[in-house]
Design a protein around this motif. Structure first.
Motif, PDB file in Angstrom:
ATOM      1  N   CYS A 286       0.814  -1.224   0.000  1.00 43.62           N
ATOM      2  CA  CYS A 286       0.000   0.000   0.000  1.00 43.62           C
ATOM      3  C   CYS A 286       0.847   1.274   0.000  1.00 43.62           C
ATOM      4  CB  CYS A 286      -0.909   0.036   1.231  1.00 43.62           C
ATOM      5  SG  CYS A 286      -2.042  -1.352   1.381  1.00 43.62           S
ATOM      6  N   SER A 287       2.114   1.150   0.315  1.00 40.88           N
ATOM      7  CA  SER A 287       2.967   2.291   0.642  1.00 40.88           C
ATOM      8  C   SER A 287       2.927   3.406  -0.384  1.00 40.88           C
ATOM      9  CB  SER A 287       4.404   1.818   0.836  1.00 40.88           C
ATOM     10  OG  SER A 287       5.261   2.893   1.131  1.00 40.88           O
ATOM     11  N   ASP A 288       2.891   3.043  -1.657  1.00 44.34           N
ATOM     12  CA  ASP A 288       3.008   4.048  -2.715  1.00 44.34           C
ATOM     13  C   ASP A 288       1.708   4.332  -3.450  1.00 44.34           C
ATOM     14  OD1 ASP A 288       5.752   4.354  -2.235  1.00 44.34           O
ATOM     15  OD2 ASP A 288       6.236   2.632  -3.503  1.00 44.34           O
ATOM     16  N   ASN A 289       0.600   3.726  -3.010  1.00 41.18           N
ATOM     17  CA  ASN A 289      -0.627   3.930  -3.786  1.00 41.18           C
ATOM     18  C   ASN A 289      -1.836   4.408  -2.993  1.00 41.18           C
ATOM     19  OD1 ASN A 289      -1.590   1.525  -2.555  1.00 41.18           O
ATOM     20  ND2 ASN A 289      -0.668   0.281  -4.176  1.00 41.18           N
ATOM     21  N   VAL A 290      -1.710   4.600  -1.679  1.00 43.62           N
ATOM     22  CA  VAL A 290      -2.802   5.207  -0.913  1.00 43.62           C
ATOM     23  C   VAL A 290      -2.522   6.700  -0.790  1.00 43.62           C
ATOM     24  CG1 VAL A 290      -3.949   5.368   1.326  1.00 43.62           C
ATOM     25  CG2 VAL A 290      -3.408   3.124   0.358  1.00 43.62           C
ATOM     26  N   GLU A 291      -3.463   7.507  -1.270  1.00 45.72           N
ATOM     27  CA  GLU A 291      -3.326   8.966  -1.192  1.00 45.72           C
ATOM     28  C   GLU A 291      -3.676   9.411   0.228  1.00 45.72           C
ATOM     29  OE1 GLU A 291      -5.157  10.648  -5.143  1.00 45.72           O
ATOM     30  OE2 GLU A 291      -5.926   8.627  -4.750  1.00 45.72           O
ATOM     31  N   LEU A 292      -2.737  10.125   0.854  1.00 44.91           N
ATOM     32  CA  LEU A 292      -2.869  10.476   2.263  1.00 44.91           C
ATOM     33  C   LEU A 292      -2.606  11.958   2.481  1.00 44.91           C
ATOM     34  CD1 LEU A 292      -2.933   9.780   5.379  1.00 44.91           C
ATOM     35  CD2 LEU A 292      -0.477   9.266   5.159  1.00 44.91           C
ATOM     36  N   PHE A 293      -3.510  12.607   3.237  1.00 47.31           N
ATOM     37  CA  PHE A 293      -3.277  13.949   3.773  1.00 47.31           C
ATOM     38  C   PHE A 293      -3.218  13.824   5.291  1.00 47.31           C
ATOM     39  CE2 PHE A 293      -5.295  14.875  -0.294  1.00 47.31           C
ATOM     40  CZ  PHE A 293      -4.573  15.965  -0.767  1.00 47.31           C
ATOM     41  N   SER A 294      -2.187  14.398   5.899  1.00 48.69           N
ATOM     42  CA  SER A 294      -2.039  14.369   7.356  1.00 48.69           C
ATOM     43  C   SER A 294      -2.050  15.799   7.889  1.00 48.69           C
ATOM     44  CB  SER A 294      -0.718  13.693   7.747  1.00 48.69           C
ATOM     45  OG  SER A 294      -0.620  12.402   7.189  1.00 48.69           O
ATOM     46  N   PHE A 295      -2.721  16.021   9.011  1.00 50.02           N
ATOM     47  CA  PHE A 295      -2.937  17.365   9.541  1.00 50.02           C
ATOM     48  C   PHE A 295      -2.459  17.462  10.995  1.00 50.02           C
ATOM     49  CE2 PHE A 295      -6.229  16.245   6.500  1.00 50.02           C
ATOM     50  CZ  PHE A 295      -6.110  17.256   5.564  1.00 50.02           C
ATOM     51  N   HIS A 296      -1.885  18.623  11.322  1.00 52.69           N
ATOM     52  CA  HIS A 296      -1.441  18.893  12.700  1.00 52.69           C
ATOM     53  C   HIS A 296      -1.653  20.380  12.981  1.00 52.69           C
ATOM     54  CE1 HIS A 296       0.267  18.228  16.500  1.00 52.69           C
ATOM     55  NE2 HIS A 296       1.558  18.211  16.220  1.00 52.69           N
ATOM     56  N   SER A 297      -1.599  20.755  14.272  1.00 45.57           N
ATOM     57  CA  SER A 297      -2.011  22.098  14.676  1.00 45.57           C
ATOM     58  C   SER A 297      -1.253  22.566  15.905  1.00 45.57           C
ATOM     59  CB  SER A 297      -3.514  22.091  14.982  1.00 45.57           C
ATOM     60  OG  SER A 297      -3.933  23.294  15.583  1.00 45.57           O
ATOM     61  N   LEU A 298      -1.134  23.895  16.047  1.00 46.29           N
ATOM     62  CA  LEU A 298      -0.617  24.519  17.264  1.00 46.29           C
ATOM     63  C   LEU A 298      -1.625  24.504  18.406  1.00 46.29           C
ATOM     64  CD1 LEU A 298       0.832  27.939  16.004  1.00 46.29           C
ATOM     65  CD2 LEU A 298       2.154  25.957  16.737  1.00 46.29           C
ATOM     66  N   SER A 299      -2.887  24.322  18.076  1.00 47.56           N
ATOM     67  CA  SER A 299      -3.955  24.600  19.037  1.00 47.56           C
ATOM     68  C   SER A 299      -4.044  23.567  20.149  1.00 47.56           C
ATOM     69  CB  SER A 299      -5.301  24.680  18.309  1.00 47.56           C
ATOM     70  OG  SER A 299      -5.280  25.704  17.340  1.00 47.56           O
ATOM     71  N   LYS A 300      -3.475  22.384  19.934  1.00 44.85           N
ATOM     72  CA  LYS A 300      -3.634  21.300  20.908  1.00 44.85           C
ATOM     73  C   LYS A 300      -2.274  20.964  21.500  1.00 44.85           C
ATOM     74  CE  LYS A 300      -7.729  21.708  19.299  1.00 44.85           C
ATOM     75  NZ  LYS A 300      -8.668  22.596  20.013  1.00 44.85           N
ATOM     76  N   GLY A 301      -2.033  19.692  21.835  1.00 45.68           N
ATOM     77  CA  GLY A 301      -0.781  19.341  22.475  1.00 45.68           C
ATOM     78  C   GLY A 301      -0.620  20.087  23.790  1.00 45.68           C
TER      79      GLY A 301
END
Length: 483
Positions: A286-301
């Motif tokens: 799957c490594s090269d064929n699943v389209e992925l968007f990943s999101f992160h934020s300053l607001s949490k953590g």
């Protein structure tokens, strides 16, 4: 008739709902203003806004290093003045001065527009963080700096929904940014249910059922959103569940949207956070064929810098032609907040051991994390000791999502008030105690069940009083309506 009236406004805007700032928080704001004006009409003296993940509004202190760097960047060209340098910089740790100058030397001017996808130096810092976190390469060319994670999510959803039969799979319960944005874009939300009996885990059976029902009704399912750690449910996904999700997306040829803004908010060593990118890269087929968007934020953590409006999205296996169109889309808004961009860089590359600022940074970060964990467990235990409430202990994020058991008498009273049963419960809670929470119906829930979302962000020295007030309310509620 006015050109802009409810009869003539975009109907998708009217249909969109965002319960986190809906009727109950609006009422809470009215009460807070009444109290500020000196009203004594309520049986409490302040409103506790536990409806939204807004840590610094609830007295969480900012981390010093980030604010110090930004304070120097606010001075801008004045830092080159010898008098300013001599009189001011001596009060700052040397690594603070070095970081501020490195940004400004790279052309980061927080009073000016940046490149639409964000300043290069920060995108490089983000890529370095991701590579270290996941053990796989990341490139600054794959990073967009965004106005919080929300902008990135909205931009991607807007691009995906090309006609009114496009479906986006979303978890139920879900953060209502997803359902609201899908509605605004005239798409179709395709709900898949999390399993409350399995600590809000995921199920391939539920994913297959949701996908099949949607496609059988003529919906083109193009993407799936996963929130990990969960909002509002507070779970960290099991790695096996994540592998199942990736294989499901590969099989169905759908885009994966990984909302990972709570990745630092984990509280159980037996359920650590894994990024979807790291898991994707570990599955060779799957490594090269699943389209992925990943999101992160300053607001949490541990930062809780919600007002800075900083975040990023990383694109994995996204076609170059789509990237060009996404860049065009973000360029319409010119750029994200540049001070927020700089802070994203600092979030991803904070002080390291040996740096002058590291001891204070580490002390502040650890104190916030440990306090959040204590508050989460204390509130969970308290809710589970109350008649008519059951709460699953969170392993991540900053929310509890207790189930409340409501009698037919309470349901009938809610109907008379023209409210959903859990909204009626939450409104009564607000009016009697000043505690503002969000009804589960605002996030979605299994039919016949009722919940509310409550942050565990109120200051630790106020938690006992909140528990006492809530316990009194619940006792009175059960006495009045039964369970």
């Amino acid at each position: 008739l006015p050109q802009l009236s409810v009869e003539r406004i975009n109907p998708q805007l009217i249909k969109a709902e965002y319960a986190v700032r809906g009727a109950i928080p609006l009422r809470a704001g009215q009460i807070a203003e009444d109290l500020r004006q000196g009203s004594r009409a309520y049986p409490f003296d302040k409103v506790v806004f536990a409806n939204i993940g807004n840590p610094q509004s609830l007295r969480q202190a900012p981390i010093t290093f980030f604010r110090q760097v930004l304070s120097l960047m606010e001075l801008g060209q004045e830092l080159k003045d010898e008098f300013v340098t001599a009189s001011m910089l001596s009060s700052y740790p040397s690594d603070v001065v070095k970081r501020a100058k490195s940004y400004m030397d790279a052309g980061v001017n927080i009073g000016a527009y940046s490149d639409s996808n964000g300043v290069r130096i920060v995108r490089e810092e983000v890529a370095a963080y991701i590579a270290e976190r996941d053990g796989v390469p990341s490139s600054a060319n794959d990073i967009f700096l965004t106005t919080g994670a929300s902008e990135g999510i909205s931009v991607v959803l807007e691009a995906l929904i090309s006609h009114d039969r496009v479906g986006i799979m979303i978890p139920i319960p879900q953060y209502p940014l997803y359902s609201a944005t899908i509605t605004l874009c005239n798409g179709r939300a395709v709900p898949y249910f999390l399993n409350e009996e399995n600590s809000w885990g995921m199920s391939l059976e539920n994913l297959d059922r949701a996908y099949t029902e949607a496609t059988n009704s003529g919906i083109e399912v193009r993407a799936m959103a996963v929130i990990n750690p969960g909002n509002p449910t507070g779970q960290c996904l099991d790695r096996k569940d994540m592998e199942d999700v990736i294989r499901f997306c590969a099989e169905k040829n759908i885009v994966l949207l990984a909302d990972e803004v709570y990745q630092a908010n984990t509280y159980n060593s037996n359920r650590p956070f894994f990024s979807f990118k790291s898991v994707l890269r570990s599955i060779s087929e799957c490594s090269d064929n699943v389209e992925l968007f990943s999101f992160h934020s300053l607001s949490k953590g541990m930062l809780g810098e919600c007002g800075r409006r900083g975040g990023y999205m990383e694109m994995t296996n996204i076609d170059a032609s789509a990237r060009q169109q996404l860049l065009k889309r973000v360029s319409i808004n010119l750029c994200s907040n540049v001070a927020g961009q700089a802070m994203v860089g600092m979030m991803c590359q904070p002080p390291k051991q040996g740096d002058p600022s590291f001891p204070l940074y580490s002390q502040q970060w650890t104190a916030i994390h440990e306090s959040l964990k204590r508050r989460a467990l204390k509130l969970t235990d308290a809710f589970n000791s109350m008649e008519g409430i059951h709460c699953i202990a969170p392993t991540g994020a900053m929310y509890l999502f207790p189930r409340i058991y409501l009698s037919q008498s309470a349901i009938d009273a809610a109907a008379k008030a023209n409210m959903s049963p859990d909204a009626f419960y939450c409104m009564e809670l607000l009016e009697r105690t000043g505690l503002c929470v969000v009804p589960g119906s605002g996030f979605g829930q299994e039919e016949g069940t009722f919940h509310f979302r409550c942050t565990f962000l109120p200051p630790e020295d106020e938690i006992d009083a909140i528990i006492s007030s809530f316990r009194d309310f619940q006792t009175e509620w059960v006495h009045q309506y039964g369970i």
